[in-house]
Scaffold this motif. Structure first.
Motif, mmCIF file in Angstrom:
data_model
loop_
_atom_site.group_PDB
_atom_site.id
_atom_site.type_symbol
_atom_site.label_atom_id
_atom_site.label_comp_id
_atom_site.label_asym_id
_atom_site.label_seq_id
_atom_site.Cartn_x
_atom_site.Cartn_y
_atom_site.Cartn_z
ATOM 1 N N ASN A 173 0.804 -1.220 0.000
ATOM 2 C CA ASN A 173 0.000 0.000 0.000
ATOM 3 C C ASN A 173 0.836 1.269 0.000
ATOM 4 O OD1 ASN A 173 -2.351 -1.454 -0.001
ATOM 5 N ND2 ASN A 173 -2.592 -1.432 2.212
ATOM 6 N N GLY A 174 2.141 1.143 0.049
ATOM 7 C CA GLY A 174 2.992 2.325 0.086
ATOM 8 C C GLY A 174 3.326 2.700 1.511
ATOM 9 N N THR A 175 3.966 3.832 1.662
ATOM 10 C CA THR A 175 4.449 4.219 2.976
ATOM 11 C C THR A 175 4.148 5.672 3.286
ATOM 12 O OG1 THR A 175 6.551 4.857 2.054
ATOM 13 C CG2 THR A 175 6.380 2.594 2.841
ATOM 14 N N SER A 176 3.946 5.951 4.539
ATOM 15 C CA SER A 176 3.814 7.329 5.021
ATOM 16 C C SER A 176 3.850 7.291 6.537
ATOM 17 C CB SER A 176 2.509 7.979 4.542
ATOM 18 O OG SER A 176 1.405 7.381 5.180
ATOM 19 N N TYR A 177 4.016 8.446 7.152
ATOM 20 C CA TYR A 177 4.021 8.485 8.598
ATOM 21 C C TYR A 177 2.638 8.132 9.149
ATOM 22 C CZ TYR A 177 8.588 10.622 8.688
ATOM 23 O OH TYR A 177 9.922 10.836 8.555
ATOM 24 N N MET A 198 -11.605 0.361 11.111
ATOM 25 C CA MET A 198 -12.253 1.293 10.196
ATOM 26 C C MET A 198 -11.372 2.523 9.963
ATOM 27 S SD MET A 198 -15.156 0.366 8.930
ATOM 28 C CE MET A 198 -16.050 1.867 8.577
ATOM 29 N N GLU A 199 -10.752 3.007 11.028
ATOM 30 C CA GLU A 199 -9.912 4.196 10.908
ATOM 31 C C GLU A 199 -8.656 3.923 10.095
ATOM 32 O OE1 GLU A 199 -10.642 6.791 14.922
ATOM 33 O OE2 GLU A 199 -9.541 4.926 15.102
ATOM 34 N N MET A 200 -8.173 2.661 10.172
ATOM 35 C CA MET A 200 -6.927 2.336 9.478
ATOM 36 C C MET A 200 -7.161 2.022 8.006
ATOM 37 S SD MET A 200 -4.587 2.826 11.613
ATOM 38 C CE MET A 200 -3.177 2.102 10.813
ATOM 39 N N CYS A 201 -8.435 1.790 7.608
ATOM 40 C CA CYS A 201 -8.724 1.474 6.219
ATOM 41 C C CYS A 201 -8.241 2.633 5.327
ATOM 42 C CB CYS A 201 -10.214 1.235 5.998
ATOM 43 S SG CYS A 201 -10.772 -0.350 6.652
ATOM 44 N N GLY A 202 -7.479 2.311 4.313
ATOM 45 C CA GLY A 202 -7.008 3.338 3.400
ATOM 46 C C GLY A 202 -5.849 4.149 3.937
ATOM 47 N N THR A 203 -5.385 3.886 5.162
ATOM 48 C CA THR A 203 -4.273 4.625 5.743
ATOM 49 C C THR A 203 -2.997 3.820 5.587
ATOM 50 O OG1 THR A 203 -5.734 5.613 7.373
ATOM 51 C CG2 THR A 203 -3.379 5.690 7.832
ATOM 52 N N ARG A 204 -1.972 4.439 5.056
ATOM 53 C CA ARG A 204 -0.699 3.747 4.914
ATOM 54 C C ARG A 204 -0.039 3.629 6.274
ATOM 55 N NH1 ARG A 204 0.774 7.013 -0.601
ATOM 56 N NH2 ARG A 204 -0.552 5.762 -1.973
ATOM 57 N N LYS A 205 0.513 2.480 6.546
ATOM 58 C CA LYS A 205 0.899 2.159 7.922
ATOM 59 C C LYS A 205 2.377 1.841 8.085
ATOM 60 C CE LYS A 205 -2.255 -0.369 10.011
ATOM 61 N NZ LYS A 205 -3.202 -1.473 10.273
ATOM 62 N N ILE A 206 3.179 2.299 7.151
ATOM 63 C CA ILE A 206 4.608 2.028 7.283
ATOM 64 C C ILE A 206 5.409 3.135 6.603
ATOM 65 C CG2 ILE A 206 4.863 0.637 5.173
ATOM 66 C CD1 ILE A 206 6.599 -1.279 6.931
ATOM 67 N N THR A 207 6.538 3.491 7.196
ATOM 68 C CA THR A 207 7.445 4.498 6.642
ATOM 69 C C THR A 207 8.829 3.891 6.509
ATOM 70 O OG1 THR A 207 6.226 6.317 7.636
ATOM 71 C CG2 THR A 207 8.504 6.753 7.019
ATOM 72 N N LYS A 208 9.450 4.060 5.343
ATOM 73 C CA LYS A 208 10.796 3.537 5.095
ATOM 74 C C LYS A 208 11.733 4.704 4.808
ATOM 75 C CE LYS A 208 8.998 0.984 1.870
ATOM 76 N NZ LYS A 208 8.862 0.069 0.702
ATOM 77 N N LEU A 256 6.380 1.623 11.774
ATOM 78 C CA LEU A 256 5.224 0.863 11.328
ATOM 79 C C LEU A 256 4.207 0.641 12.428
ATOM 80 C CD1 LEU A 256 5.892 -2.948 11.209
ATOM 81 C CD2 LEU A 256 7.591 -1.373 12.140
ATOM 82 N N SER A 257 3.006 0.361 12.026
ATOM 83 C CA SER A 257 1.949 -0.049 12.939
ATOM 84 C C SER A 257 2.075 -1.553 13.134
ATOM 85 C CB SER A 257 0.582 0.299 12.347
ATOM 86 O OG SER A 257 -0.452 -0.186 13.167
#
Length: 372
Positions: free
Chosen positions: A182-186, A195-205, A341-342
């Motif tokens: 899904n890609g990465t972001s803070y 529900m809140e995490m749906c569509g939210t990117r959960k990892i940063t590299k 990451l989460s």
């Protein structure tokens, strides 16, 4: 944003067994289908696996007794095949190129383990490195403990060092693989509902890299798509900067400029995970990684010359290694420095850091290490 928890091992943990001189070779299995009926043994292999060896190379392998038909060695290349026959080609054991074997544990719990991969070690078996890979060491380590082995959920180039994340359970593997896909972001907040995490990117590299030349701007956003072209020595094709490729995004921050050495130390956050993305993107803007033997300005390979020279597979009849660089060649300076990451089961935000090689430290960081 809540501060992520950075878990450190009470003391450095390392593992890794020395590589044997020769690997075990490989076996490839096939079943003769109706479309291959009445074909000869040499016709079958030289047509189906023409990228593995030239015609005479397959003749050599057959006459050398490396192919079995229904359990029996068949040394005659002109043997007629029958539908349903089981074929096994055994690739002879060989000495793989030198590679590190020691892995450092940066983080571990019941769901995952993060390793500090050294430059020069491949993540998964492939090409010349069928045994000398991170996965093999994970398998050997797990066999000593009589437990399932962790599985890498992403890849780092052989020449890239730093954080490699591996899953220890099926659930963790599924979720972590999805994070990378899904890609990465803070991540904002350290606990969210599904529900809140749906569509939210959960990892940063976040990577460190040393590039040629002096970047003019302190911050650069690179959006160049990455696609694939045919390239000698790379069966599936080579990834390059291509207007028709898939979207890719890299954020580059200049950390330090070396006027005398004409190079720049940068931090790169990637929000997509295309193969060789950082190498291609930095080369695309005219600043390839220092020492990169493959990618040059524009994000293209140095040369497409298909010339061949003597190589490791000559005795086994296979194609010999190209003289020109391939993606697995080392020499560049790229390090997966931080991963945020989460957690795949608790949703806790975790920050993992891999110590920096000295060449990728700023002057202040190097000074602080010397003082400590």
């Amino acid at each position: 944003m809540s501060n992520p928890s950075e878990t450190r091992q009470p003391q450095t943990q390392r593992f890794g067994l020395l590589w044997p001189d020769l690997n075990d070779g490989l076996s490839y299995n096939d079943v003769v289908r109706s479309s291959d009926s009445e074909s000869t043994l040499i016709e079958f292999y030289s047509s189906k696996y023409k990228n593995s060896a030239p015609l005479q190379g397959w003749v050599q392998r057959i006459e050398n007794g490396q192919i079995r038909v229904d359990g029996t060695v068949v040394p005659d290349p002109e043997t007629i095949l029958r539908v349903g026959s089981e074929l096994v080609y055994h690739r002879l054991p060989w000495r793989e190129p030198d590679a590190p074997c020691l892995l450092e544990v940066l983080y571990e719990d019941g769901d995952m383990i993060a390793l500090n991969k050294p430059s020069g070690l491949q993540v998964l078996p492939g090409g010349l490195f069928q045994q000398r890979a991170v996965l093999t060491q994970l398998q050997w380590q797990a066999s000593k403990k009589q437990e399932p082995h962790p599985v890498p959920v992403h890849r780092l180039g052989r020449g890239t060092s730093g954080i490699l994340l591996c899953a220890k359970t099926k659930l963790a593997k599924t979720r972590l693989a999805a994070y990378f896909a899904n890609g990465t972001s803070y991540i904002e907040g350290n606990r969210k509902t599904n529900m809140e995490m749906c569509g939210t990117r959960k990892i940063t590299k976040i990577y460190r890299a040393l590039v040629t030349g002096l970047l003019d701007e302190d911050k650069v956003l690179i959006k160049q798509p990455i696609g694939m072209v045919q390239y000698p020595g790379v069966a599936k094709g080579l990834y390059v900067a291509s207007s028709s490729g898939k979207p890719a995004l890299s954020k580059v921050d200049v950390l330090e400029r070396n006027m005398q050495g004409n190079n720049t130390l940068v931090q790169v956050e990637i929000q997509s995970g295309r193969p060789h993305q950082i190498r291609i993107h930095l080369a695309f803007i005219g600043h390839p990684l220092l020492g990169d033997p493959l990618y040059v300005g524009g994000g293209q390979p140095m040369c497409f010359d298909p010339e061949f020279v003597d190589g490791s597979f000559a005795q086994d009849g296979g194609y010999q290694r190209p003289t020109k660089p391939v993606p697995g060649d080392c020499g560049y300076f790229l390090h997966a420095h931080q991963l945020i990451l989460s957690h795949p089961t608790t949703n806790e935000v975790i920050k993992i850091t891999a110590p920096l090689p000295s060449i990728l430290q700023t002057q202040d960081e190097a000074k602080e290490i010397r003082i400590n």
